[in-house]
Design an enzyme around this catalytic site. Structure first.
Site, PDB file in Angstrom:
ATOM      1  N   ALA A  17      43.393 145.156  33.837  1.00 27.93           N
ATOM      2  CA  ALA A  17      44.157 145.986  34.624  1.00 27.93           C
ATOM      3  C   ALA A  17      45.676 146.201  33.779  1.00 27.93           C
ATOM      4  O   ALA A  17      45.871 147.150  33.110  1.00 27.93           O
ATOM      5  CB  ALA A  17      44.451 145.395  35.748  1.00 27.93           C
ATOM      6  N   SER A  44      40.063 136.406  33.660  1.00 25.93           N
ATOM      7  CA  SER A  44      38.796 136.728  34.393  1.00 25.93           C
ATOM      8  C   SER A  44      38.282 137.958  33.621  1.00 25.93           C
ATOM      9  O   SER A  44      36.790 137.783  33.250  1.00 25.93           O
ATOM     10  CB  SER A  44      38.644 137.171  35.787  1.00 25.93           C
ATOM     11  OG  SER A  44      39.179 135.693  36.572  1.00 25.93           O
ATOM     12  N   ALA A  48      33.823 138.587  32.216  1.00 25.10           N
ATOM     13  CA  ALA A  48      32.847 139.352  33.000  1.00 25.10           C
ATOM     14  C   ALA A  48      31.621 139.567  32.220  1.00 25.10           C
ATOM     15  O   ALA A  48      31.519 139.895  30.973  1.00 25.10           O
ATOM     16  CB  ALA A  48      33.920 140.929  33.261  1.00 25.10           C
ATOM     17  N   ASP A 222      49.404 134.012  40.897  1.00 27.98           N
ATOM     18  CA  ASP A 222      50.692 134.078  40.770  1.00 27.98           C
ATOM     19  C   ASP A 222      51.334 135.360  41.360  1.00 27.98           C
ATOM     20  O   ASP A 222      52.419 135.453  42.071  1.00 27.98           O
ATOM     21  CB  ASP A 222      50.963 133.793  39.351  1.00 27.98           C
ATOM     22  CG  ASP A 222      50.642 132.624  38.698  1.00 27.98           C
ATOM     23  OD1 ASP A 222      49.820 131.702  39.439  1.00 27.98           O
ATOM     24  OD2 ASP A 222      50.810 132.258  37.515  1.00 27.98           O
ATOM     25  N   ARG A 289      26.583 140.219  47.978  1.00 28.19           N
ATOM     26  CA  ARG A 289      26.846 138.758  47.709  1.00 28.19           C
ATOM     27  C   ARG A 289      27.053 137.883  48.783  1.00 28.19           C
ATOM     28  O   ARG A 289      26.858 136.713  48.882  1.00 28.19           O
ATOM     29  CB  ARG A 289      28.137 138.893  46.846  1.00 28.19           C
ATOM     30  CG  ARG A 289      27.474 139.024  45.366  1.00 28.19           C
ATOM     31  CD  ARG A 289      28.975 138.714  44.568  1.00 28.19           C
ATOM     32  NE  ARG A 289      28.386 139.431  43.333  1.00 28.19           N
ATOM     33  CZ  ARG A 289      29.320 139.894  42.505  1.00 28.19           C
ATOM     34  NH1 ARG A 289      30.567 139.631  42.672  1.00 28.19           N
ATOM     35  NH2 ARG A 289      28.783 140.307  41.288  1.00 28.19           N
ATOM     36  N   GLU A 374      42.854 142.636  40.061  1.00 27.43           N
ATOM     37  CA  GLU A 374      42.469 141.660  41.244  1.00 27.43           C
ATOM     38  C   GLU A 374      43.720 141.078  42.130  1.00 27.43           C
ATOM     39  O   GLU A 374      43.355 140.751  43.456  1.00 27.43           O
ATOM     40  CB  GLU A 374      41.775 140.518  40.738  1.00 27.43           C
ATOM     41  CG  GLU A 374      40.743 139.838  41.636  1.00 27.43           C
ATOM     42  CD  GLU A 374      40.010 138.779  41.110  1.00 27.43           C
ATOM     43  OE1 GLU A 374      39.628 138.928  39.903  1.00 27.43           O
ATOM     44  OE2 GLU A 374      39.719 137.725  41.778  1.00 27.43           O
ATOM     45  N   ARG A 385      33.466 142.920  48.332  1.00 31.82           N
ATOM     46  CA  ARG A 385      33.490 143.892  47.083  1.00 31.82           C
ATOM     47  C   ARG A 385      32.182 144.115  46.572  1.00 31.82           C
ATOM     48  O   ARG A 385      31.250 142.933  46.633  1.00 31.82           O
ATOM     49  CB  ARG A 385      34.155 143.012  46.043  1.00 31.82           C
ATOM     50  CG  ARG A 385      34.126 143.773  44.830  1.00 31.82           C
ATOM     51  CD  ARG A 385      35.075 143.058  43.667  1.00 31.82           C
ATOM     52  NE  ARG A 385      34.215 141.875  43.150  1.00 31.82           N
ATOM     53  CZ  ARG A 385      33.809 141.722  42.115  1.00 31.82           C
ATOM     54  NH1 ARG A 385      33.607 142.795  41.276  1.00 31.82           N
ATOM     55  NH2 ARG A 385      33.422 140.666  41.787  1.00 31.82           N
ATOM     56  N   SER A 390      35.127 145.693  40.493  1.00 37.67           N
ATOM     57  CA  SER A 390      36.403 145.180  40.230  1.00 37.67           C
ATOM     58  C   SER A 390      36.808 145.704  38.981  1.00 37.67           C
ATOM     59  O   SER A 390      38.195 146.356  38.982  1.00 37.67           O
ATOM     60  CB  SER A 390      36.347 143.641  40.255  1.00 37.67           C
ATOM     61  OG  SER A 390      37.404 143.206  39.625  1.00 37.67           O
ATOM     62  N   LEU A 391      36.182 145.835  37.913  1.00 33.40           N
ATOM     63  CA  LEU A 391      36.367 146.376  36.637  1.00 33.40           C
ATOM     64  C   LEU A 391      36.549 147.789  36.735  1.00 33.40           C
ATOM     65  O   LEU A 391      37.854 148.226  36.251  1.00 33.40           O
ATOM     66  CB  LEU A 391      35.496 145.848  35.525  1.00 33.40           C
ATOM     67  CG  LEU A 391      35.174 144.526  35.289  1.00 33.40           C
ATOM     68  CD1 LEU A 391      34.536 144.320  34.169  1.00 33.40           C
ATOM     69  CD2 LEU A 391      36.692 143.764  34.956  1.00 33.40           C
TER      70      LEU A 391
HETATM   71  P1  FAD Z   1      42.665 139.086  34.906  1.00 38.53           P
HETATM   72  O1  FAD Z   1      41.469 139.369  33.886  1.00 38.53           O
HETATM   73  O2  FAD Z   1      42.256 137.763  35.352  1.00 38.53           O
HETATM   74  O3  FAD Z   1      43.904 138.725  33.997  1.00 38.53           O
HETATM   75  C1  FAD Z   1      45.102 138.116  34.489  1.00 38.53           C
HETATM   76  C2  FAD Z   1      46.193 138.051  33.610  1.00 38.53           C
HETATM   77  O4  FAD Z   1      47.319 137.957  34.097  1.00 38.53           O
HETATM   78  C3  FAD Z   1      45.889 137.165  32.204  1.00 38.53           C
HETATM   79  O5  FAD Z   1      46.133 137.815  31.219  1.00 38.53           O
HETATM   80  C4  FAD Z   1      46.843 135.777  32.798  1.00 38.53           C
HETATM   81  O6  FAD Z   1      47.023 135.120  31.514  1.00 38.53           O
HETATM   82  C5  FAD Z   1      47.787 136.592  33.388  1.00 38.53           C
HETATM   83  N1  FAD Z   1      48.762 135.979  34.058  1.00 38.53           N
HETATM   84  C6  FAD Z   1      48.277 135.413  35.614  1.00 38.53           C
HETATM   85  N2  FAD Z   1      49.433 134.759  35.889  1.00 38.53           N
HETATM   86  C7  FAD Z   1      50.359 135.002  35.106  1.00 38.53           C
HETATM   87  C8  FAD Z   1      51.845 134.867  35.252  1.00 38.53           C
HETATM   88  N3  FAD Z   1      52.305 133.981  36.127  1.00 38.53           N
HETATM   89  N4  FAD Z   1      52.638 135.028  34.159  1.00 38.53           N
HETATM   90  C9  FAD Z   1      52.335 135.685  32.935  1.00 38.53           C
HETATM   91  N5  FAD Z   1      50.590 136.167  32.960  1.00 38.53           N
HETATM   92  C10 FAD Z   1      50.138 135.843  34.141  1.00 38.53           C
HETATM   93  N6  FAD Z   1      33.845 142.425  37.804  1.00 38.53           N
HETATM   94  C11 FAD Z   1      33.330 143.310  37.563  1.00 38.53           C
HETATM   95  O7  FAD Z   1      33.563 144.478  38.161  1.00 38.53           O
HETATM   96  N7  FAD Z   1      32.089 143.210  36.774  1.00 38.53           N
HETATM   97  C12 FAD Z   1      31.685 141.851  36.224  1.00 38.53           C
HETATM   98  O8  FAD Z   1      30.736 142.078  35.568  1.00 38.53           O
HETATM   99  C13 FAD Z   1      32.421 140.732  36.553  1.00 38.53           C
HETATM  100  N8  FAD Z   1      31.902 139.672  35.979  1.00 38.53           N
HETATM  101  C14 FAD Z   1      32.938 138.455  36.221  1.00 38.53           C
HETATM  102  C15 FAD Z   1      32.252 137.260  35.698  1.00 38.53           C
HETATM  103  C16 FAD Z   1      33.227 136.286  35.932  1.00 38.53           C
HETATM  104  C17 FAD Z   1      32.821 134.986  35.066  1.00 38.53           C
HETATM  105  C18 FAD Z   1      34.658 136.567  36.390  1.00 38.53           C
HETATM  106  C19 FAD Z   1      35.333 135.024  36.723  1.00 38.53           C
HETATM  107  C20 FAD Z   1      34.940 137.708  37.120  1.00 38.53           C
HETATM  108  C21 FAD Z   1      33.912 138.780  36.980  1.00 38.53           C
HETATM  109  N9  FAD Z   1      34.396 139.951  37.559  1.00 38.53           N
HETATM  110  C22 FAD Z   1      33.460 141.108  37.274  1.00 38.53           C
HETATM  111  C23 FAD Z   1      35.522 140.012  38.375  1.00 38.53           C
HETATM  112  C24 FAD Z   1      36.498 140.788  37.246  1.00 38.53           C
HETATM  113  O9  FAD Z   1      36.244 140.050  36.097  1.00 38.53           O
HETATM  114  C25 FAD Z   1      38.113 140.602  37.530  1.00 38.53           C
HETATM  115  O10 FAD Z   1      38.089 140.740  39.078  1.00 38.53           O
HETATM  116  C26 FAD Z   1      38.708 141.446  36.699  1.00 38.53           C
HETATM  117  O11 FAD Z   1      38.678 141.082  35.326  1.00 38.53           O
HETATM  118  C27 FAD Z   1      40.267 141.189  37.015  1.00 38.53           C
HETATM  119  O12 FAD Z   1      40.965 141.674  36.249  1.00 38.53           O
HETATM  120  P2  FAD Z   1      42.714 141.560  36.248  1.00 38.53           P
HETATM  121  O13 FAD Z   1      43.164 142.352  35.000  1.00 38.53           O
HETATM  122  O14 FAD Z   1      43.377 142.092  37.647  1.00 38.53           O
HETATM  123  O15 FAD Z   1      42.901 139.925  36.094  1.00 38.53           O
HETATM  124  C1  SIN Z   2      28.019 139.167  37.609  1.00 36.72           C
HETATM  125  O1  SIN Z   2      27.815 139.443  36.488  1.00 36.72           O
HETATM  126  O2  SIN Z   2      27.375 138.895  38.556  1.00 36.72           O
HETATM  127  C2  SIN Z   2      29.406 139.483  38.141  1.00 36.72           C
HETATM  128  C3  SIN Z   2      29.494 140.879  38.571  1.00 36.72           C
HETATM  129  C4  SIN Z   2      30.858 140.953  39.421  1.00 36.72           C
HETATM  130  O3  SIN Z   2      31.476 139.860  39.828  1.00 36.72           O
HETATM  131  O4  SIN Z   2      31.285 142.231  39.755  1.00 36.72           O
END
Ligand code: FAD
Ligand code: SIN
Length: 557
Positions: A17, A44, A48, A222, A289, A374, A385, A390-391
């Site tokens: 994001a 996270s 992914a 956070d 899920r 997220e 979800r 999510s991505l």
């Molecule tokens: P994140 O990618 O978690 O990034 C958060 C950022 O905020 C990081 O840079 C962190 O350091 C920073 N941050 C946090 N708090 C602070 C703070 N106080 N000050 C400064 N920086 C801070 N979703 C899918 O759609 N497809 C998938 O295949 C999938 N697979 C997944 C597999 C795994 C193992 C996991 C854990 C999740 C998966 N998900 C998947 C879910 C998806 O990855 C996440 O929901 C998504 O990546 C969230 O993105 P984001 O940018 O919101 O947060």
């Molecule tokens: C997975 O690959 O099972 C994670 C996919 C997701 O969280 O959307």
């Protein structure tokens, strides 16, 4: 760098994001600063696996993706939001391809150059574009490269945002507006006052509030806690998604076994080999899920076993190594060969469906403050979800928030306020770090035990009572000692744990991811309601209405 600096746009978080928003703005010539509490890519998004859902195949349609999302969301998705996000999917995938992301393609001669699409639970078509089984790594490292090269992006790694600064602070007159953040520089130990015309929270989810989670250490909620403290509403925090399959191994802290393993035919069984999913749902392993995780939890408790097994060894070793090269290697590191035998798996906290209430431009209740990814609640996911949405949401909201901020920047005249520096005059160095680490462990354990896959009102009340006790202790600690990364995160984890429990107590029914033995059925009034919590210092909103009010179950408008 001076302690106080003013920015046009400050993005807190560099997951998909945050980093895609930074690039979108930078590509418009807008200067942005990105804060990340660890290295730029850690979060996270980096981990992914399965991929990104988008209706890309000729056999698929927007309507089908929309309907699958609504079905998984169990009556609580905002249909307009679902339509908006799903329809923006293909052009956002195209944007990623233009940035240089390499997605997997078919290898057979008849479909050369066509992208391969994964199948996941709840999807009625193959629709998940991916980069082998490490999609997040491909996407994050490509975008990181772009961000580091951009002259318009300043990156501040190892900076943890502590709180949002808003104009309600004493001595500052309304209009209420977000003015920046306080951020702890983890290398110098100093708290910086960072002013900005627009602040975007892209801090990810809160799954670290549970003992067992698929998430990296950064997911401590956070942004949700900061927005709540600054007067923004938060919604649907009871809907914590537990991923059905994480590797069960004492040393594997967070190894997710992608849903695509089930998508390609992986079967779940008890340790004695008995398969059980068909008895729980006609879609068996490919049910959404919430259903699969609950079925595993039920079978584990019923049979008193520590894990179930996931078996894809009936596929050829070549197929497994080709489709799951990353998982194959990681499992081998823990002594399991996916090509030869089943692997032990358990559910773990995976995704925070609730978050800071926003509209589809990512605007929160506080003017100048946005939340995306997220950490936000847009109404896309409803009560559960759909995999890989999510991505998609991260990308689409980065695009729409970017366009909204760019539009507003042209007209926005910075208030030019002097921001108060962080005051450390009354605090000393912490005397007992053990208080923080002990409370971290306690919190995560009782959240797992009392606010997990199956809940009861009594267990939720127990959790609430413990949160109250910990809150007093942490408030005292926070007021008297210099802050550290762990203390900032613990304070936030406590806040999100409390929001989760309050939402769960308010929902007197079972729906989607929230299942309680005291109210095992969905309420049958024909309406489903979001749980919207309003903070005492609610700031209201100047930019127009946000989503609230009941959703009619049936037409899901
Ligand atoms: P994140 O990618 O978690 O990034 C958060 C950022 O905020 C990081 O840079 C962190 O350091 C920073 N941050 C946090 N708090 C602070 C703070 N106080 N000050 C400064 N920086 C801070 N979703 C899918 O759609 N497809 C998938 O295949 C999938 N697979 C997944 C597999 C795994 C193992 C996991 C854990 C999740 C998966 N998900 C998947 C879910 C998806 O990855 C996440 O929901 C998504 O990546 C969230 O993105 P984001 O940018 O919101 O947060
Ligand atoms: C997975 O690959 O099972 C994670 C996919 C997701 O969280 O959307």
């Amino acid at each position: 760098m001076p302690n106080t600096r003013r920015n046009r746009v400050l993005i807190v978080g560099a997951g998909l994001a945050g980093v895609s928003l930074a690039l979108r703005l930078a590509q418009e010539g807008i200067a942005v600063t990105v804060l990340a509490k660890k290295g730029l890519t850690e979060g996270s998004s980096l981990y992914a696996q399965g991929g990104i859902a988008a209706a890309l195949s000729k056999r698929d349609s927007f309507e089908s993706h929309i309907q699958d999302t609504l079905d998984a969301g169990a009556g609580l998705c905002r249909k307009r939001v679902v339509e908006f996000i799903v329809r923006q999917g293909p052009e956002n995938i195209q944007w990623l391809i233009e940035q240089g992301v390499e997605f997997s393609r078919f290898t057979d001669e008849t479909r050369v150059n066509q992208y391969h699409l994964n199948r996941e639970g709840g999807h009625s078509h193959r629709r998940v574009i991916h980069s082998r089984d490490a999609t997040g790594k491909a996407v994050e490292t490509t975008l990181e490269g772009r961000a580091r090269q951009s002259p318009n992006i300043v990156v501040l790694e190892n900076h943890i945002a502590v709180d949002v600064i808003n104009s309600r602070r004493p001595g500052v007159e309304p209009p209420t507006r977000c003015l920046g953040v306080y951020a702890l520089d983890l290398r110098s130990g100093k708290v910086k006052t960072i002013g900005a015309d627009f602040v975007v929270l892209a801090t990810g989810g809160a799954s670290k509030s549970y003992l067992y989670t698929s998430n990296p250490d950064t997911s401590t909620g956070d942004g949700i806690a900061m927005a709540w403290r600054s007067g923004c509403r938060v919604a649907d925090m009871e809907f914590v998604q537990f991923h059905p399959t994480c590797l069960f191994h004492p040393r594997a802290k967070t190894l997710l076994i992608s849903e695509t393993v089930r998508g390609e035919g992986g079967k779940l069984s008890l340790p004695d080999g008995t398969q059980f999913m068909a008895a729980h749902d006609s879609r068996a392993e490919l049910a959404p899920r919430d259903i699969v995780a609950r079925a595993i939890d039920y079978e584990m408790k019923r049979h008193g076993v520590e894990h179930v097994n996931l078996d894809i060894s009936h596929k050829s070793p070549e197929f497994i190594r080709e489709h799951f090269p990353n998982l194959y290697q990681l499992c081998k590191r823990y002594g399991y060969d996916m090509t030869q035998a089943p692997i032990p798996v358990v559910p773990a906290a995976h995704y925070t469906c609730g978050g800071v209430l926003t509209d589809i431009q990512g605007r929160t209740d506080l003017p100048g403050l946005y939340a995306i990814g997220e950490s936000a609640w847009t109404g896309l996911h409803g009560a559960n979800r759909l995999a890989s949405n999510s991505l998609l949401e991260c990308l689409v909201l980065a695009q729409s928030a970017g366009a909204d901020i760019a539009r507003q920047l042209d007209e926005f005249d910075a208030p030019g306020m002097e921001l108060a520096a962080w005051d450390e005059s009354l605090v000393t160095d912490p005397d007992e770090q053990i208080v923080v680490s002990h409370n971290w462990d306690e919190l995560r354990r009782f959240m797992w035990d009392y606010v997990g896959i199956v809940r009861t009102t009594k267990r939720l009340q127990r959790a609430h009572h413990r949160i109250d006790l910990l809150k007093e202790e942490i408030k005292d600690y926070y007021s008297n000692f210099r802050i550290s990364n762990d203390l900032v995160e613990l304070r936030n984890l406590l806040a999100v744990a409390e929001l989760t429990v309050l939402c769960a107590l308010e929902r007197r029914e079972s729906r989607g991811l929230h299942y309680t033995l005291d109210y095992p059925q969905p309420n049958d009034t024909g309406y489903a309601r979001d749980t919207v919590l309003t903070p005492k210092n609610f700031v209201g909103r100047h930019n127009g209405p946000l989503w609230h009010g009941p959703v009619r179950v049936g037409n899901r408008s």
